[in-house]
Write a protein that holds these residues in place. Structure first.
Motif, PDB file in Angstrom:
ATOM      1  N   SER A 106       0.837  -1.196   0.000  1.00  0.00           N
ATOM      2  CA  SER A 106       0.000   0.000   0.000  1.00  0.00           C
ATOM      3  C   SER A 106       0.874   1.249   0.000  1.00  0.00           C
ATOM      4  CB  SER A 106      -0.917  -0.051   1.228  1.00  0.00           C
ATOM      5  OG  SER A 106      -1.472   1.195   1.475  1.00  0.00           O
ATOM      6  N   ILE A 107       1.886   1.275   0.869  1.00  0.00           N
ATOM      7  CA  ILE A 107       2.772   2.449   0.944  1.00  0.00           C
ATOM      8  C   ILE A 107       3.577   2.593  -0.342  1.00  0.00           C
ATOM      9  CG2 ILE A 107       4.835   3.340   2.117  1.00  0.00           C
ATOM     10  CD1 ILE A 107       3.591   2.109   4.720  1.00  0.00           C
ATOM     11  N   TRP A 108       3.994   1.468  -0.880  1.00  0.00           N
ATOM     12  CA  TRP A 108       4.783   1.500  -2.113  1.00  0.00           C
ATOM     13  C   TRP A 108       3.975   2.124  -3.255  1.00  0.00           C
ATOM     14  CZ3 TRP A 108       4.193  -2.565  -6.156  1.00  0.00           C
ATOM     15  CH2 TRP A 108       5.019  -2.317  -7.248  1.00  0.00           C
ATOM     16  N   ILE A 109       2.722   1.659  -3.433  1.00  0.00           N
ATOM     17  CA  ILE A 109       1.906   2.192  -4.531  1.00  0.00           C
ATOM     18  C   ILE A 109       1.561   3.657  -4.283  1.00  0.00           C
ATOM     19  CG2 ILE A 109      -0.387   2.043  -5.588  1.00  0.00           C
ATOM     20  CD1 ILE A 109      -0.034  -1.040  -5.345  1.00  0.00           C
ATOM     21  N   LEU A 110       1.175   3.976  -3.043  1.00  0.00           N
ATOM     22  CA  LEU A 110       0.794   5.356  -2.729  1.00  0.00           C
ATOM     23  C   LEU A 110       1.958   6.325  -2.898  1.00  0.00           C
ATOM     24  CD1 LEU A 110      -1.440   4.918   0.443  1.00  0.00           C
ATOM     25  CD2 LEU A 110      -2.156   5.779  -1.784  1.00  0.00           C
ATOM     26  N   SER A 111       3.178   5.845  -2.734  1.00  0.00           N
ATOM     27  CA  SER A 111       4.303   6.769  -2.895  1.00  0.00           C
ATOM     28  C   SER A 111       4.833   6.771  -4.326  1.00  0.00           C
ATOM     29  CB  SER A 111       5.428   6.421  -1.920  1.00  0.00           C
ATOM     30  OG  SER A 111       5.899   5.130  -2.170  1.00  0.00           O
ATOM     31  N   LEU A 116       6.131   9.359  -9.510  1.00  0.00           N
ATOM     32  CA  LEU A 116       6.660   9.300 -10.868  1.00  0.00           C
ATOM     33  C   LEU A 116       5.841  10.161 -11.820  1.00  0.00           C
ATOM     34  CD1 LEU A 116       7.794   5.576 -11.134  1.00  0.00           C
ATOM     35  CD2 LEU A 116       9.085   7.576 -10.450  1.00  0.00           C
ATOM     36  N   LEU A 117       4.519  10.220 -11.606  1.00  0.00           N
ATOM     37  CA  LEU A 117       3.694  11.090 -12.453  1.00  0.00           C
ATOM     38  C   LEU A 117       4.073  12.550 -12.244  1.00  0.00           C
ATOM     39  CD1 LEU A 117       0.180   9.375 -12.142  1.00  0.00           C
ATOM     40  CD2 LEU A 117       1.740   9.356 -14.093  1.00  0.00           C
ATOM     41  N   LEU A 118       4.243  12.916 -10.987  1.00  0.00           N
ATOM     42  CA  LEU A 118       4.633  14.293 -10.672  1.00  0.00           C
ATOM     43  C   LEU A 118       6.001  14.611 -11.277  1.00  0.00           C
ATOM     44  CD1 LEU A 118       3.957  16.851  -8.954  1.00  0.00           C
ATOM     45  CD2 LEU A 118       5.246  15.807  -7.107  1.00  0.00           C
ATOM     46  N   ARG A 199      10.883  12.947  -0.553  1.00  0.00           N
ATOM     47  CA  ARG A 199      12.312  12.731  -0.635  1.00  0.00           C
ATOM     48  C   ARG A 199      12.791  12.464  -2.056  1.00  0.00           C
ATOM     49  NH1 ARG A 199      16.972  11.453   1.811  1.00  0.00           N
ATOM     50  NH2 ARG A 199      17.827   9.420   1.348  1.00  0.00           N
ATOM     51  N   TRP A 200      11.956  11.803  -2.852  1.00  0.00           N
ATOM     52  CA  TRP A 200      12.458  11.306  -4.135  1.00  0.00           C
ATOM     53  C   TRP A 200      11.894  11.988  -5.378  1.00  0.00           C
ATOM     54  CZ3 TRP A 200      16.751   8.742  -4.127  1.00  0.00           C
ATOM     55  CH2 TRP A 200      17.098   8.002  -3.005  1.00  0.00           C
ATOM     56  N   PHE A 201      10.860  12.824  -5.274  1.00  0.00           N
ATOM     57  CA  PHE A 201      10.244  13.329  -6.514  1.00  0.00           C
ATOM     58  C   PHE A 201      11.211  14.204  -7.308  1.00  0.00           C
ATOM     59  CE2 PHE A 201       9.116  17.842  -6.325  1.00  0.00           C
ATOM     60  CZ  PHE A 201       9.270  18.137  -4.984  1.00  0.00           C
ATOM     61  N   GLY A 202      12.011  15.021  -6.609  1.00  0.00           N
ATOM     62  CA  GLY A 202      12.924  15.906  -7.321  1.00  0.00           C
ATOM     63  C   GLY A 202      14.022  15.129  -8.021  1.00  0.00           C
ATOM     64  N   TYR A 203      14.494  14.096  -7.351  1.00  0.00           N
ATOM     65  CA  TYR A 203      15.541  13.245  -7.917  1.00  0.00           C
ATOM     66  C   TYR A 203      15.062  12.611  -9.218  1.00  0.00           C
ATOM     67  CZ  TYR A 203      19.499  10.043  -7.610  1.00  0.00           C
ATOM     68  OH  TYR A 203      20.657   9.361  -7.846  1.00  0.00           O
ATOM     69  N   ASN A 204      13.854  12.059  -9.185  1.00  0.00           N
ATOM     70  CA  ASN A 204      13.310  11.433 -10.390  1.00  0.00           C
ATOM     71  C   ASN A 204      13.011  12.468 -11.470  1.00  0.00           C
ATOM     72  OD1 ASN A 204      13.249   8.594  -9.861  1.00  0.00           O
ATOM     73  ND2 ASN A 204      11.778   9.038  -8.257  1.00  0.00           N
ATOM     74  N   THR A 205      12.608  13.681 -11.033  1.00  0.00           N
ATOM     75  CA  THR A 205      12.378  14.748 -12.008  1.00  0.00           C
ATOM     76  C   THR A 205      13.651  15.017 -12.808  1.00  0.00           C
ATOM     77  OG1 THR A 205      10.771  15.780 -10.540  1.00  0.00           O
ATOM     78  CG2 THR A 205      11.687  17.155 -12.276  1.00  0.00           C
ATOM     79  N   LEU A 206      14.784  15.090 -12.106  1.00  0.00           N
ATOM     80  CA  LEU A 206      16.046  15.373 -12.796  1.00  0.00           C
ATOM     81  C   LEU A 206      16.432  14.240 -13.738  1.00  0.00           C
ATOM     82  CD1 LEU A 206      18.188  17.068 -10.005  1.00  0.00           C
ATOM     83  CD2 LEU A 206      16.910  18.126 -11.851  1.00  0.00           C
ATOM     84  N   ARG A 243      10.642   5.418 -22.274  1.00  0.00           N
ATOM     85  CA  ARG A 243      10.311   4.101 -21.721  1.00  0.00           C
ATOM     86  C   ARG A 243      11.436   3.458 -20.897  1.00  0.00           C
ATOM     87  NH1 ARG A 243       7.311   1.263 -26.179  1.00  0.00           N
ATOM     88  NH2 ARG A 243       5.410   2.309 -25.582  1.00  0.00           N
ATOM     89  N   PRO A 244      12.663   3.373 -21.435  1.00  0.00           N
ATOM     90  CA  PRO A 244      13.712   2.720 -20.641  1.00  0.00           C
ATOM     91  C   PRO A 244      13.951   3.408 -19.293  1.00  0.00           C
ATOM     92  CG  PRO A 244      14.489   3.221 -22.869  1.00  0.00           C
ATOM     93  CD  PRO A 244      13.159   3.860 -22.723  1.00  0.00           C
ATOM     94  N   VAL A 245      13.904   4.748 -19.305  1.00  0.00           N
ATOM     95  CA  VAL A 245      14.135   5.477 -18.059  1.00  0.00           C
ATOM     96  C   VAL A 245      12.975   5.251 -17.094  1.00  0.00           C
ATOM     97  CG1 VAL A 245      14.642   7.730 -17.086  1.00  0.00           C
ATOM     98  CG2 VAL A 245      15.387   7.187 -19.371  1.00  0.00           C
ATOM     99  N   ILE A 246      11.761   5.248 -17.628  1.00  0.00           N
ATOM    100  CA  ILE A 246      10.601   5.035 -16.758  1.00  0.00           C
ATOM    101  C   ILE A 246      10.699   3.659 -16.103  1.00  0.00           C
ATOM    102  CG2 ILE A 246       8.091   4.736 -16.735  1.00  0.00           C
ATOM    103  CD1 ILE A 246       7.935   6.907 -18.887  1.00  0.00           C
TER     104      ILE A 246
END
Lengths: 329, 299
Positions: A106-111, A116-118, A199-206, A243-246
């Protein structure tokens, strides 16, 4: 992409050699090369040895040993008795285990999903050379990443606090009653997921931004000529190119999501149960509780083995899905 | 002059091939106002928790727990900070964290560059299979093996010591992968042959040519290793027992344990523990952003 060999440059006929090295092609230097290469035959192995030695002792051996310990009733003080697969039988009949499993997923999906969409959305906004303050945006997005999980958890625990938390004060402004985030199962998952997401949204954004910048602009131009608007370009050009990055980010967040530990531990202090009703105890915290709270090393290792298997299964599924998607093109 | 030192043959500047930044690919549409609105909102979201940490650690608990709570910094910073330093050995734990994270960062810079150099530029039997093994080890979630790792440390009699935190992190598969990538693009084969002809040993090629060429990438690797080690929590929690060996994360946890309802002290500790990294970030943040975008994924 990852495994590609280093680019070997073909022997160029006009090798730019300095006058000094042209001079030094006499007999004496040649002999020196040969002797040097003989001495150097073992050098590469020496250079890679530290990593392999460290990994063998502190990575590989403990991982294999986990499987062994899981077969024992292993108490660090009492002793150990071989009990075969009993730990696993007990574990899969243990309601606490299934509870921790549900919480973890549940926590994994909710986070992961909103994160990743954001990140994709923000990366799309950042991908424009005319954007002002680009460095400010990129840098502040990485600030959560350098903030420790411990500090993050303490701040967010205060923000989500039942009585004086800022979030409840905000909700009260709109006439919504205060929520006891830590007590409610779903609300506590939202709370933990928010910490992971922050913690992680900015990292994934970059990471997405870097991938977006690598898409050649010609493809967009061709799509625009074919009459594709902004949204069509996004779904038919951007998403397939990313796709590969996602897939990479999904695999990494799966591995991370299955190991969420610090947030639920600190939220359940001084206990280890993840709330009075174990409402936010994750699998990693359950492993820690059994291993280092109850000193059931065998049982704790059985949880570790199970988590390990889950991570392998999910990585393989992700890999197969990615291959299938790629071959569909 | 028959013999020449490698330094006189090449300088790093003469061989550093600049990575071409394809201008054609850049996306240059009109920037709408709402783009800025969303981006500034994300800046606010990223920065607010740290700001809130500062607000709480500068106010007394009454100001933070009134309705509505105060959202501006107060003048209580030194009161709480002093309490932090007297409740736990905070200076010691800061020093411990610096020792641990610093040793890991330096060691990773050296060892990963060395192994990356071997994999990128040297010919030896079994090179490719060994490199694939390195890549596979990146996927092994070693956090799940903490129980046997604890047993190993127990046998080494390293429980409650800083080397138990340092030694397992001294080299990383990710670091080797990262340095290999950089070395294989930056260090060309002609240069290596020239150095060999001039009588350089492999070690000299590494130390005098390869290492200076990838200083920048090595620095990013060291930074990431430092941040990761500084913020690590599970392993120190398991292996460290006495307060004088606490890392800064354990010190914050100790503050929280004692004052669960009153966040002020734990927030103050968190803020104090984050300051060193924030200062570091002000100076090297751009490098870190570039590192992350350059593929410094942390798996």
């Amino acid at each position: 992409m990852v495994l590609s060999a280093p680019p070997r440059s073909a022997p160029a006929p006009q090798r730019p050699t300095s006058p000094k090295s042209t001079k030094s092609t006499g007999l004496k230097p040649r002999r020196r090369i040969k002797s040097a290469s003989r001495v150097d035959a073992f050098a590469p192995y020496m250079y890679i040895a530290p990593f392999f030695a460290l990994f063998a002792v502190f990575g590989l051996f403990p991982t294999i040993f986990t499987f062994y310990v899981a077969l024992f009733d292993w108490n660090p003080i009492g002793g150990q008795t071989f009990i075969g697969l009993d730990n696993f039988v007990t574990l899969y009949g243990d309601e606490r285990f299934w509870n921790a499993m549900r919480n973890t997923f549940s926590i994994w999906i909710l986070s992961t999903v909103p994160q990743l969409l954001l990140a994709l959305f923000l990366a799309q906004l950042l991908n424009n050379v005319r954007l002002k303050f680009a460095n400010l945006f990129r840098m502040t997005m990485l600030v959560p990443y350098i903030t420790s999980v411990v500090a993050t958890t303490i701040v967010f625990a205060s923000l989500f606090g039942r009585d004086y938390g800022l979030i409840n004060s905000f909700l009260n402004l709109f006439g919504i009653d205060s929520i006891d985030f830590a007590a409610n199962t779903f609300a506590s998952h939202i709370m933990v997921s928010t910490m992971v997401l922050w913690r992680w949204f900015g990292y994934n954004t970059l990471i997405y931004l870097a991938a977006l910048q690598a898409i050649p602009k010609d493809i967009y131009e061709a799509a625009a000529i074919d009459g594709a608007g902004g949204f069509k370009q996004f779904f038919y050009v951007t998403i397939p190119s990313l796709r590969p990055v996602i897939i990479f980010t999904i695999i990494v967040s799966t591995i991370g999501g299955l190991q969420v530990f610090t947030e639920p531990l600190l939220l359940s202090a001084p206990g280890l149960t993840g709330g009075a009703g174990r409402q936010f105890q994750t699998l990693s915290l359950f492993m820690y509780e059994q291993g280092f709270g109850n000193f059931q090393f065998g049982y704790g290792s059985a949880i570790g083995v199970t988590l390990f298997a889950l991570i392998v299964v999910f990585s393989v599924i992700n890999y197969l899905l990615s291959r299938r998607i790629t071959s569909d093109d | 002059m028959t013999t020449s030192t490698p330094d006189s043959v090449v300088t790093p500047d003469s061989v550093a091939t600049p990575v071409p930044r394809p201008r054609k690919r850049a996306f240059a549409g009109r920037v709408r106002w709402w783009t800025y609105a969303f981006l500034f909102a994300s800046v606010a979201v990223s920065a607010f928790p740290l700001y809130w940490m500062f607000v709480v650690s500068t106010n007394d608990s009454a100001a933070v727990s009134q309705t509505p709570p105060t959202v501006v910094p107060g003048g209580n910073f030194f009161v709480l900070a002093e309490q932090v330093f007297t409740t736990v050995p905070f200076v010691q734990s800061l020093a411990n964290s610096f020792i641990v994270a610093g040793s890991i960062a330096i060691s990773q810079m050296i060892l990963c560059t060395l192994a990356g150099f071997a994999f990128a530029k040297l010919e030896f039997r079994g090179r490719d299979p060994l490199f694939i093994i390195v890549l596979i080890t990146m996927m092994v979630p070693t956090q799940l093996a903490v129980i046997p790792l604890y047993m190993i440390m127990s046998n080494l009699e390293w429980i409650d010591t800083l080397q138990a935190l340092i030694v397992p992190g001294m080299a990383s598969a990710f670091g080797i992968f990262w340095m290999r990538q950089h070395l294989s693009t930056v260090l060309n084969n002609e240069l290596m042959q020239a150095a060999r002809i001039d009588g350089c040993s492999t070690w000299q090629i590494y130390w005098r040519i390869a290492f200076p060429l990838v200083r920048s990438a090595g620095f990013v690797l060291g930074l990431l290793a430092f941040v990761t080690a500084w913020n690590d929590f599970l392993w120190p929690l398991i292996v460290i027992q006495s307060p004088e060996n606490y890392t800064v994360q354990l010190a914050i946890k100790a503050l929280q344990r004692q004052y669960f309802v009153d966040y002020g002290l734990a927030m103050s500790g968190s803020f104090l523990a984050t300051i060193p990294l924030l200062i570091l970030f002000i100076f090297v943040g751009r490098k870190m952003v570039a590192g992350v975008m350059d593929g410094a994924f942390k798996g």
